[in-house]
Design an enzyme around this catalytic site. Structure first.
Site, PDB file in Angstrom:
ATOM      1  N   ARG A   1       0.840  -1.118   0.247  1.00  7.44           N
ATOM      2  CA  ARG A   1      -0.080   0.054  -0.108  1.00  7.44           C
ATOM      3  C   ARG A   1       0.914   1.377   0.023  1.00  7.44           C
ATOM      4  O   ARG A   1       0.486   2.471   0.644  1.00  7.44           O
ATOM      5  CB  ARG A   1      -1.090   0.246   1.324  1.00  7.44           C
ATOM      6  CG  ARG A   1      -1.956  -1.220   1.411  1.00  7.44           C
ATOM      7  CD  ARG A   1      -2.868  -0.932   0.090  1.00  7.44           C
ATOM      8  NE  ARG A   1      -4.198  -1.693   0.385  1.00  7.44           N
ATOM      9  CZ  ARG A   1      -4.620  -2.757  -0.137  1.00  7.44           C
ATOM     10  NH1 ARG A   1      -3.335  -3.745  -0.370  1.00  7.44           N
ATOM     11  NH2 ARG A   1      -5.543  -3.569   0.346  1.00  7.44           N
TER      12      ARG A   1
ATOM     13  N   GLU B   1      -5.041   3.873   6.196  1.00 10.22           N
ATOM     14  CA  GLU B   1      -4.785   3.779   4.891  1.00 10.22           C
ATOM     15  C   GLU B   1      -5.581   4.783   3.713  1.00 10.22           C
ATOM     16  O   GLU B   1      -4.775   5.140   2.876  1.00 10.22           O
ATOM     17  CB  GLU B   1      -5.442   2.122   4.153  1.00 10.22           C
ATOM     18  CG  GLU B   1      -5.024   1.859   3.036  1.00 10.22           C
ATOM     19  CD  GLU B   1      -5.539   0.837   2.331  1.00 10.22           C
ATOM     20  OE1 GLU B   1      -6.519   0.997   0.929  1.00 10.22           O
ATOM     21  OE2 GLU B   1      -5.694  -0.383   2.654  1.00 10.22           O
TER      22      GLU B   1
ATOM     23  N   SER C   1     -10.818  -0.623   3.114  1.00  3.22           N
ATOM     24  CA  SER C   1      -9.978  -0.931   4.236  1.00  3.22           C
ATOM     25  C   SER C   1      -9.555   0.417   4.832  1.00  3.22           C
ATOM     26  O   SER C   1      -9.182   1.412   4.081  1.00  3.22           O
ATOM     27  CB  SER C   1      -8.784  -1.591   3.984  1.00  3.22           C
ATOM     28  OG  SER C   1      -8.993  -2.900   3.370  1.00  3.22           O
TER      29      SER C   1
END
Ligand code: EPU
Length: 349
Positions: free
Chosen positions: A174, A345, A249
């Site tokens: 990520r 995130e 998420s």
């Protein structure tokens, strides 16, 4: 749009004022942009960057990875560059170029219809193709970096074009250079991916995929079957942003030391984990949040999803600030209970 390709300067009437961004972010947060411009060509993008150098700018793609907590006092440039092209083809592989404003899932479907393999596991990820490299999107054992060749960008300051290859993007879990050293400096305008036309490399190791295929009695899956399985799993666990506002998420899965993990396992023998190296282990934040008692908790118009604790949701008219405060509470609780720092995130704006 045709006329935007031939612009010599941006006319003031093309810029809208006081525009609600509710329908442009998947969380469905209702904040206003002081001004807004829909960008549909790279030429216009360069022009608007040049003409509005002195003004604060805010770049909006698919709006799928942000939590808006306040009005945007800037000129919002909505990046809607469209188009998909085949750049190069051999018997077995193909290089495809997708413009940044293409919806990611529509692009996956376009590839599947042509039997181009490599991104089927990434089906139904919200957002646009141009933002996919920024956080190296990933799901079910595949990350964008696995098929990534390069991306074309525009430098915000001087409007020059620069191509970044895979190494230069510094992809990680990520993560990419666009979130780190070069944050806020470049706009990705298109992405080139190398996909397979035959001998597709299937990624079935992720537990749920195999189970889903078995459920449908599929023994020799095609890339289309895998995509269907991923879609079924995601639809079962993750809320559809069209129905319930969310950004997928909300937190990253934390990486902790093997020593700390061993200690945790003493108290929680059932804790899931993925090995990263001999020294490090990734722990699912969703599990930690569920264990902390937040799963399915609802506070008025916002809360934690009842099927996947990693996803925070807006049931209607939640304020971004309320969701942010909930995120902070979750973060603090996880730190207190497990001594683990979890990071968001999603970008908090
Ligand atoms: N879990 C729980 N409770 C929950 C959620 C998860 O106990 O509420 C446990 C599950 O039982 C499982 C483990 O946590 O043992 C992992 O759960 P899951 O397979 O759902 O994956 P994840 O780690 O929670 C990651 C990605 C998702 C991606 C899935 C599938 C991150 C931050 N998230 O979630 O990505 O779809 O794997 O590969 O890495 C996204 O980025 O928006 C996203 C949805």
């Amino acid at each position: 749009m045709f006329w935007q390709k031939h612009l010599k300067y941006i006319k003031t009437e093309m810029i809208a004022h006081n525009v609600s961004l509710k329908s442009f972010n998947t969380f469905g947060i209702d904040v206003n942009a002081s001004s807004y411009f829909n960008v549909t060509s790279t030429e216009t993008l360069k022009l608007v960057l040049k003409e509005h150098k002195e003004q604060p700018l805010f770049f909006l793609g698919g709006g799928s990875n942000m939590l808006l907590t306040k009005d945007i006092k800037a000129l919002v440039l909505h990046l809607n560059l469209k188009g998909i092209d085949i750049l190069e083809e051999t018997e077995d592989t193909v290089t495809v170029k997708a413009m940044a404003g293409e919806n990611w899932h529509d692009f996956v479907i376009w590839c599947l219809n042509k039997n181009f393999g490599g991104i089927e596991n990434l089906s139904l990820i919200p957002g646009n193709t141009g933002t996919a490299p920024i956080q190296n999107i990933g799901a079910y054992g595949v990350e964008l970096k696995d098929v990534f060749v390069s991306c074309e960008t525009i430098n915000i300051k001087d409007q020059t074009t620069r191509v970044f290859d895979k190494t230069e993007c510094k992809f990680d879990y990520r993560e990419s250079i666009f979130k780190q050293q070069l944050k806020g400096q470049y706009i990705i305008t298109s992405v080139n991916l190398k996909l397979t036309k035959s001998n597709h490399k299937l990624h079935l190791d992720y537990g749920a995929i195999k189970q889903e295929l078995e459920k449908c009695n599929i023994k020799e899956p095609t890339i289309q079957d895998i995509s269907n399985a991923v879609i079924a799993i995601r639809q079962n666990k993750l809320p559809d942003p069209k129905e319930i506002g969310n950004s997928g998420s909300f937190f990253k899965n934390p990486i902790i030391s093997v020593d700390q993990f061993k200690d945790l396992r003493q108290n929680f023998p059932e804790i899931p984990s993925y090995k990263i190296s001999e020294k490090e282990v990734k722990v699912p934040a969703g599990w930690l949040i569920e264990k902390a008692g937040f799963k399915g908790k609802r506070f008025g118009d916002y809360g934690v999803h009842n099927k996947q604790a990693l996803v925070l949701v807006n049931y209607g008219n939640a304020k971004g600030e309320d969701i942010y405060q909930l995120a902070l509470l979750i973060k603090k609780t996880i730190k207190r209970l497990f001594n683990i720092e979890i990071e968001t995130e999603v970008n908090i704006i």
